[in-house]
Design an enzyme around this catalytic site. Structure first.
Site, PDB file in Angstrom:
ATOM      1  N   GLY A  13       0.760  -1.608   0.049  1.00  0.00           N
ATOM      2  CA  GLY A  13       0.184   0.152   0.265  1.00  0.00           C
ATOM      3  C   GLY A  13       0.723   1.133   0.011  1.00  0.00           C
ATOM      4  N   SER A  19       1.861   8.319   2.569  1.00  0.00           N
ATOM      5  CA  SER A  19       0.621   6.977   2.628  1.00  0.00           C
ATOM      6  C   SER A  19       1.479   6.827   4.104  1.00  0.00           C
ATOM      7  CB  SER A  19       1.469   5.607   1.909  1.00  0.00           C
ATOM      8  OG  SER A  19       1.244   5.900   0.349  1.00  0.00           O
ATOM      9  N   ASP A  64      -0.627  -5.228  -8.575  1.00  0.00           N
ATOM     10  CA  ASP A  64      -2.699  -5.189  -7.766  1.00  0.00           C
ATOM     11  C   ASP A  64      -3.490  -6.384  -7.019  1.00  0.00           C
ATOM     12  OD1 ASP A  64      -5.108  -4.675  -8.826  1.00  0.00           O
ATOM     13  OD2 ASP A  64      -4.844  -3.462 -11.004  1.00  0.00           O
ATOM     14  N   TYR A 155     -18.813   9.296   3.151  1.00  0.00           N
ATOM     15  CA  TYR A 155     -17.840   8.013   3.632  1.00  0.00           C
ATOM     16  C   TYR A 155     -18.620   6.833   2.350  1.00  0.00           C
ATOM     17  CZ  TYR A 155     -13.750   5.312   5.023  1.00  0.00           C
ATOM     18  OH  TYR A 155     -12.550   4.335   5.492  1.00  0.00           O
ATOM     19  N   LYS A 162     -15.325  -1.028   4.424  1.00  0.00           N
ATOM     20  CA  LYS A 162     -13.966  -0.625   6.374  1.00  0.00           C
ATOM     21  C   LYS A 162     -14.755  -2.487   7.175  1.00  0.00           C
ATOM     22  CE  LYS A 162     -10.813   1.615   4.719  1.00  0.00           C
ATOM     23  NZ  LYS A 162      -9.619   1.307   4.412  1.00  0.00           N
ATOM     24  N   ILE A 191      -6.144  11.374   8.151  1.00  0.00           N
ATOM     25  CA  ILE A 191      -4.942  11.865   7.912  1.00  0.00           C
ATOM     26  C   ILE A 191      -4.855  11.951   6.701  1.00  0.00           C
ATOM     27  CG2 ILE A 191      -2.158  11.027   7.534  1.00  0.00           C
ATOM     28  CD1 ILE A 191      -2.833   9.226   9.368  1.00  0.00           C
ATOM     29  N   ALA A 195      -5.069   8.846  -0.556  1.00  0.00           N
ATOM     30  CA  ALA A 195      -6.644   7.894  -0.437  1.00  0.00           C
ATOM     31  C   ALA A 195      -7.471   9.265  -0.296  1.00  0.00           C
ATOM     32  CB  ALA A 195      -6.468   6.719   0.699  1.00  0.00           C
TER      33      ALA A 195
END
Ligand code: NAD
Length: 263
Positions: A13, A19, A64, A155, A162, A191, A195
């Site tokens: 990731g 990141s 991927d 979201y 999630k 943060i 993404a």
């Protein structure tokens, strides 16, 4: 004392220096681990390769996670390079940006499928391959967010993904516990990363949480990495199946209004 001396960690990731995966890789390396990195698409190589060189990491592979063949290939290479691993870090999520604005009821079938595949199923897919490289046990950790439990504006389908990721953490923990493999998730506060930039109104979210969280601030990548460190080191030896919050305490609030506003 190096908390991860002699440990081998595969970190998925890394997209750039912001990141969460990168902060974790840096911290693990600093604590003595031998680290391998994986990134999603060829276009990221030019960003990830220099970071890896900076850290002295030689195992840097594209994967991927929508492709079983690519996942098999990266674990085959990891087996050849490390022979065994102790730690798996999954810091991957994606939903098409049009799904991260407006109303959840407009979620498309394809948007739902993609979000679930990349953000939730991929943890299971990586865990099942990592198991073969962890004959002496190990630790796995993924990244989740409070939107799994409570409704957070925009979201949307990522919250649903999630929730599946958090449930997957518990099922994996139950299955892999007898192999002495611990499986946990870190629920990070907002943060500013690549993404996060895809979520409409993310700056407002940062401001809202930073003002109201018990610590009256936001958290950063390094704080997430420190929690990943205890979960993946011997310090976390008795912990599995947990969702650990690194959110300046925001999730404990039933009425997220700072008391001074009432005074
Ligand atoms: P990031 O953009 O740096 O990391 C997301 C990573 O997912 C990127 O490296 C991206 O390339 C990768 N990815 C996307 N599709 C992929 C695919 N098909 N195959 C392989 N990799 C793929 O952002 P980040 O904030 O560091 O995100 C890491 C994790 O932390 C995500 O799961 C995210 O949901 C979670 N998280 C982030 C926040 C936040 O506010 N930034 C809060 C809580 C949880």
């Amino acid at each position: 004392m190096s908390l991860l001396a002699g440990k081998k960690a595969l970190v998925f990731g890394v997209a750039n220096k912001y990141s969460i995966a990168w902060a974790i890789a840096e911290m693990f390396k600093q604590e003595g681990a031998d680290v391998g990195l994986s990134y999603a698409i060829p276009q990221l190589e030019k960003r990830v390769q220099p970071l890896a060189e900076e850290l002295g990491v030689t195992f840097v592979e594209k994967c991927d996670v929508t492709s079983d063949d690519e996942i098999d290939a990266v674990f085959e290479k990891a087996g050849a390079h490390f022979s065994e691993i102790d730690i798996l870090v999954h810091a991957i999520a994606f939903a098409p940006s049009n799904e991260l604005e407006g109303r959840f009821y407009n979620t498309s079938r394809e948007g739902f499928r993609v979000a679930m595949d990349i953000s939730a199923y991929s943890y299971v897919a990586l865990a099942q391959r990592a198991l073969n490289l962890m004959p002496n046990g190990g630790s796995m950790v993924t990244m989740t967010y409070y939107g799994a439990e409570k409704v957070v504006p925009h979201y949307n389908v990522m919250g649903v993904a999630k929730a599946a990721l958090e449930a997957s953490t518990r099922y994996l923990a139950a299955d892999l516990g007898p192999h002495n493999i611990r499986v946990n998730a870190i629920s990070a506060g907002p943060i500013k990363t690549l993404a996060a930039a895809g979520i409409a109104g993310f700056r407002k979210m940062l401001g809202y949480v930073g003002e109201r969280a018990p610590l009256r601030r936001n958290i950063d990548q390094e704080e997430v990495a420190k929690t990943a460190l205890w979960l993946c080191s011997d310090l976390g030896s008795g912990v599995t199946g947990e969702i650990v919050y690194v959110d300046a305490g925001y999730h404990i609030l039933g009425m997220p209004e700072p008391p001074e506003k009432w005074e």
